[in-house]
Design an enzyme around this catalytic site. Structure first.
Site, short mmCIF file in Angstrom:
data_model
loop_
_atom_site.label_atom_id
_atom_site.label_comp_id
_atom_site.label_asym_id
_atom_site.label_seq_id
_atom_site.Cartn_x
_atom_site.Cartn_y
_atom_site.Cartn_z
N HIS A 1 -3.87 6.30 1.10
CA HIS A 1 -4.16 4.95 0.62
C HIS A 1 -5.60 4.62 1.01
CE1 HIS A 1 -4.36 0.70 0.33
NE2 HIS A 1 -4.28 0.51 1.63
N ASN B 1 -10.10 -2.15 -1.78
CA ASN B 1 -8.70 -1.79 -1.53
C ASN B 1 -7.83 -2.49 -2.57
OD1 ASN B 1 -6.04 -1.83 -0.62
ND2 ASN B 1 -6.59 -2.03 1.54
N CYS C 1 0.80 -1.23 0.00
CA CYS C 1 0.00 0.00 0.00
C CYS C 1 0.83 1.28 0.00
CB CYS C 1 -0.94 -0.03 1.20
SG CYS C 1 -1.86 -1.58 1.25
#
Lengths: 79, 332
Positions: free
Chosen positions: B259, B289, B112
């Site tokens: 993120h 995600n 990430c």
């Protein structure tokens, strides 16, 4: 806040919808209790007490009284 | 010499799984409640034979549609789901995309935080004269790492890829960085088996979470509460450090992109850091995600939605697996 106010506020914050919950309710028996619930409890405690506990410490908790013990009884007002 | 982002494009696989599909399969959560809390309604899933390399290729083709690919003189791919142990997926992509031979190309393994690190590398190559035009790719197929009975992770993660062109510019558009690393969190987001430390197991022991999710050491394991703990500790510090290094403040920024882990987490961070809601990006509704791709996808979304434009000053912060984190400020 006192212990019962704590119970009410954390229930609202974490969206625990069981109105019969008491300080003796076992956390893992709460309907829908999952890792998101733990995340919400971490957020609530960070916001209100400025304290951080590991996931393992949460895993070892039984009821809300054990959570109060972890936070520290002295941080709560008397009823 | 100075560097600037020229363009950002994403590619998402075609297969869509929405919360109602997951609710039917698992029958133990409320899809609307999950959408409200996590901010995720759908996620895209790569086909069995569709790899991160395939997704990266399609993202690259999208960004190169209006750019002379012969100008690219460095290719960097961020992925934790490479096509092969070896060769490097970026080398395979150099040929497939039709880039010149006299360029550098390599993969790097970050999650990430990866996009911010990619920008740092691209800026460094350009500012030291090693490259004039860098193609930065991010691509993940995390869903292939997840056990089919692991609802929590299947809810959170989606597959996707992005492509960014960073080019030499007259004045700097990629400013100072703040980086952080803590291997102490390695076990909290991990695929334990499949490398040489723990080879892939033929019949791995099945493990169960408190929420009845199933996984094994061949699969992705995420300790959500610990990742949350890490994030609320590391992110405010790195954001503050980056702002100080750039001698600016939140008021002087046009927009902030973290993120896009999940809505609950980033909203909590937003409030904790006191970032105004109107300049904070929170949209992973249709993607989930996507790991290193969430920040460039968010840049693309925000440009398309006219929340930012050329000239906007944007803070980017990536954080997660490793633990690894990084923050920078760019001018678009």
């Amino acid at each position: 806040m006192n212990k019962n106010e704590f119970l009410n506020e954390i229930a609202i914050y974490c969206e625990f919808e069981d109105s019969s919950m008491t300080l003796e309710t076992i956390l893992k028996t709460i309907d829908g209790y999952d890792s998101l619930s733990v995340m919400s409890m971490i957020a609530f405690i960070d916001e209100n007490f400025g304290l951080k506990f590991s996931a393992k410490q949460f895993q070892n908790l039984t009821d809300f009284n054990s959570l109060i013990d972890l936070i520290g009884k002295e941080k709560f007002d008397n009823d | 010499m100075s560097a600037r982002i020229i363009d950002v494009k994403s590619y998402l696989p075609k297969n869509v799984i929405d919360n109602k599909d997951l609710a039917k399969e698992f029958n133990r959560w409320d899809p609307d409640k999950i959408e409200t809390k996590l901010g995720i309604r759908e996620r895209r899933i790569s086909d069995v034979n569709e790899t991160a390399g395939d997704l990266a290729y399609l993202a690259a083709e999208s960004v190169l549609h209006n750019y002379d690919r012969q100008k690219i003189d460095f290719l960097i791919l961020c992925t934790q789901s490479p096509d092969f142990f070896l060769p490097t997926t970026a080398c395979v992509l150099q040929e497939r995309i039709g880039l010149r031979n006299n360029i550098g190309a390599y993969d790097y393994n970050l999650g990430c935080s990866g996009y911010v690190y990619g920008l740092a590398m691209a800026k460094s190559y350009i500012n030291t004269g090693l490259a004039n035009s860098v193609l930065l790719l991010t691509a993940e197929t995390y869903t292939k790492h997840i056990h089919p009975k692991d609802l929590a992770n299947r809810t959170i993660f989606g597959d996707g890829a992005t492509a960014t062109i960073i080019e030499k510019a007259d004045k700097e558009h990629i400013f100072e960085f703040d980086f952080g690393t803590s291997g102490s969190g390695k076990n909290n987001l991990i695929v334990p088996n499949g490398g040489f430390r723990h080879p892939y197991a033929q019949n791995p022991e099945l493990k169960y979470t408190d929420s009845e999710d199933i996984y094994s050491d061949n699969h992705l394991y995420m300790n959500g509460p610990e990742i949350f703990n890490f994030s609320i500790e590391a992110v405010p510090v790195t954001v503050n450090n980056c702002i100080e290094k750039n001698k600016t403040n939140i008021d002087n920024l046009d927009y902030v992109i973290f993120h896009q882990a999940n809505k609950y987490m980033i909203e909590y961070l937003r409030k904790k850091i006191k970032i105004p809601k109107e300049k904070f990006h929170s949209d992973m509704m249709l993607t989930g995600n996507t790991v290193s791709s969430t920040i460039p996808i968010a840049i693309e979304q925000a440009l398309n939605d006219k929340l930012i434009k050329r000239g906007s000053k944007v803070l980017l912060c990536g954080f997660g697996v490793g633990y690894s984190w990084g923050t920078t400020i760019i001018e678009l």
